[in-house]
Design an enzyme around this catalytic site. Structure first.
Site, PDB file in Angstrom:
ATOM      1  N   GLU A 159       0.797  -1.219   0.000  1.00 25.81           N
ATOM      2  CA  GLU A 159       0.000   0.000   0.000  1.00 25.81           C
ATOM      3  C   GLU A 159       0.837   1.281   0.000  1.00 25.81           C
ATOM      4  OE1 GLU A 159      -2.940  -0.023   3.119  1.00 25.81           O
ATOM      5  OE2 GLU A 159      -4.093  -1.566   2.117  1.00 25.81           O
ATOM      6  N   GLU A 342      -5.391  -8.400   0.773  1.00 26.01           N
ATOM      7  CA  GLU A 342      -5.990  -8.060   2.069  1.00 26.01           C
ATOM      8  C   GLU A 342      -7.464  -7.775   1.875  1.00 26.01           C
ATOM      9  OE1 GLU A 342      -4.307  -4.868   4.427  1.00 26.01           O
ATOM     10  OE2 GLU A 342      -2.269  -5.525   3.924  1.00 26.01           O
TER      11      GLU A 342
HETATM   12  C1  FCB Z   1      -4.164  -1.955   5.576  1.00 29.99           C
HETATM   13  C2  FCB Z   1      -2.766  -2.333   6.018  1.00 29.99           C
HETATM   14  C3  FCB Z   1      -2.732  -3.446   7.038  1.00 29.99           C
HETATM   15  C4  FCB Z   1      -3.841  -3.334   8.046  1.00 29.99           C
HETATM   16  C5  FCB Z   1      -5.168  -3.128   7.374  1.00 29.99           C
HETATM   17  C6  FCB Z   1      -6.344  -3.031   8.316  1.00 29.99           C
HETATM   18  O1  FCB Z   1      -4.164  -0.617   5.148  1.00 29.99           O
HETATM   19  O2  FCB Z   1      -2.012  -2.763   4.906  1.00 29.99           O
HETATM   20  O3  FCB Z   1      -1.464  -3.451   7.635  1.00 29.99           O
HETATM   21  O4  FCB Z   1      -3.532  -2.366   8.974  1.00 29.99           O
HETATM   22  O5  FCB Z   1      -5.137  -1.983   6.574  1.00 29.99           O
END
Ligand code: FCB
Length: 436
Positions: A159, A342
């Site tokens: 990210e 994620e």
């Molecule tokens: C993302 C991050 C991860 C975690 C989630 C909830 O932005 O990559 O580390 O904190 O959010």
């Protein structure tokens, strides 16, 4: 609620990041940030979920939940605690962790930079430093020459977009700059260059080791942006935000193109610098117009008056449809294999997580049925963990962690997810057992 099947080839598991779970590391910038009292309730990264000492136990939990895959990060400050000095202990630790994963039949995807880095790198100006990409390159080479025989999949940077936003605009991550648009673009440029260099280096190192199966990508946060009201200014700010939050990084890291507004093209030549695209998806963001140029004339809000079941513990909207839309859009444009790197929910009561997973997996099925090449799904997260500046209250884990004694307990939703990982389908029996 309907039953559904996913393709057996879709690999499923969970994701974590070192700083959020490991504990024990005093050389990372996040430990120093904790010391300055910058984490909610004065909490610290120093213990977290003590994963560093509980690797075997946590791998057993993954096994119990039938994981095929696991995304983890290697903490740079454990490998290079002082500039240019390598820690054999750190290297041994990750070699051991990776071997244990492989013995358990779980395939690792390694992230090289997941928001944290050594304090010495922080003190050099971190990603605004011109040499930052070279520093990451040196670390990448060290890591890949140490684990390259066992690991073929790497995610260079997690990210980059959230990272620069929270570091230079919102002041949430060290060094806590606010509305510093110059640093935002400087750091973005360096992160993009760092990815391009790391991409090539990882391929070269593993080629020299005799492997042809190397896969390197990034994990980008894709927010589903929608305008609150279809006014000209709001549409303009949505486009500006979409450019500086999404397009800048996608074009830069996939095609090596860096254009407006920094007027720079990286001279690495034409090509594609991602073998897969990692998508991190959480929520829908409604864009309102504002008069703040530093925020590109936009302001992100959550819709008013949403029902409780549509909101998670951090106040983010639960919007599964967005996963379909953002992923379809990037796939149609870049045609790269998709890993959902994620997707998850802070839900301390565990009353929404199973439904969240169900609803998002339906969107994955929709994507696959419409021809999008989705190959992986990594749920965020395996364990409850340190949610950066928000501290320990958000509970993202499939597994509950009692921070008093570090006892782990698989949540009901974790068992649901485990059955889904195993069978790649949601049956009537699962719906009755977990969802209604
Ligand atoms: C993302 C991050 C991860 C975690 C989630 C909830 O932005 O990559 O580390 O904190 O959010």
């Amino acid at each position: 609620m309907k039953e559904f099947k996913l393709p057996k080839e879709l690999l499923m598991g969970s994701a974590t990041a070192a700083t959020q779970i490991e504990g024990g590391d005093k050389n990372s910038n996040w430990y120093h940030w904790s010391l300055q009292g910058k984490i909610a309730n004065n909490e610290s990264s120093i213990i977290a979920a003590d994963h560093y000492n509980r690797v075997e136990e946590d791998i057993k939990l993954m096994k119990e939940m039938n994981h095929d895959i696991y995304r983890m990060s290697i903490e740079w400050s454990r490998i290079e605690p002082e500039e240019g000095k390598w820690s054999q202990e750190g290297i041994n630790h990750y070699q051991m962790e990776i071997k244990s994963l492989l013995e358990a039949g779980i395939k690792p995807l390694i992230t090289l930079h997941h928001f944290s880095h050594p304090q010495w790198f922080e003190e050099l100006g971190q990603w605004t430093n011109k040499a930052s990409a070279e520093y990451l390159l040196r670390f990448t080479k060290k890591v890949v020459s140490s684990i390259g025989h066992d690991v073929n999949e790497y995610c260079t940077i997690n990210e980059p977009n959230v990272f620069v936003m929270d570091t230079f605009m919102d002041g949430k991550y060290p060094p806590g700059k606010k509305d510093d648009i110059v640093s935002y673009f400087k750091a973005s440029r360096n992160l993009i260059i760092a990815h391009l260099k790391a991409y090539e280096a990882i391929h070269h190192i593993r080629e020299d080791m005799g492997y042809k199966d190397t896969l390197v990508g990034i994990a980008i946060h894709l927010a589903y942006f929608e305008v609150y009201k279809p006014k000209l200014l709001t549409k303009l700010s949505k486009n500006l935000m979409d450019y500086s939050f999404h397009q800048l990084f996608l074009n830069g890291m996939i095609h090596g193109q860096l254009k407006f507004p920094i007027g720079f093209t990286y001279p690495i030549g034409k090509g594609v610098f991602c073998d897969f695209l990692g998508v991190n998806y959480y929520s829908r963001h409604l864009i309102h117009s504002s008069y703040n140029p530093a925020m590109l004339f936009g302001e992100v809000k959550v819709e008013n008056g949403l029902a409780d079941e549509k909101i998670n513990d951090l106040g983010w909207e639960i919007y599964p449809e967005g996963l379909y839309r953002v992923t379809k859009k990037v796939y149609d444009k870049y045609k790269l294999p998709i890993y959902i790197t994620e997707n998850g929910i802070p839900d301390a009561k565990d009353s929404k997580r199973a439904k969240f997973i169900y609803d998002h997996m339906i969107q994955i099925k929709r994507l696959i049925d419409s021809g999008v090449d989705v190959r992986r799904y990594y749920h965020w997260s395996l364990l409850d963990n340190l949610e950066w500046n928000d501290g320990y209250f958000p509970r993202f884990g499939l597994v509950h962690v009692d921070y008093k004694d570090q006892k782990r307990t698989i949540r009901n939703s974790g068992y649901f997810y485990g059955e889904l990982c195993k069978n790649k389908e949601v049956t009537r029996a699962m719906i009755v057992k977990y969802l209604i």
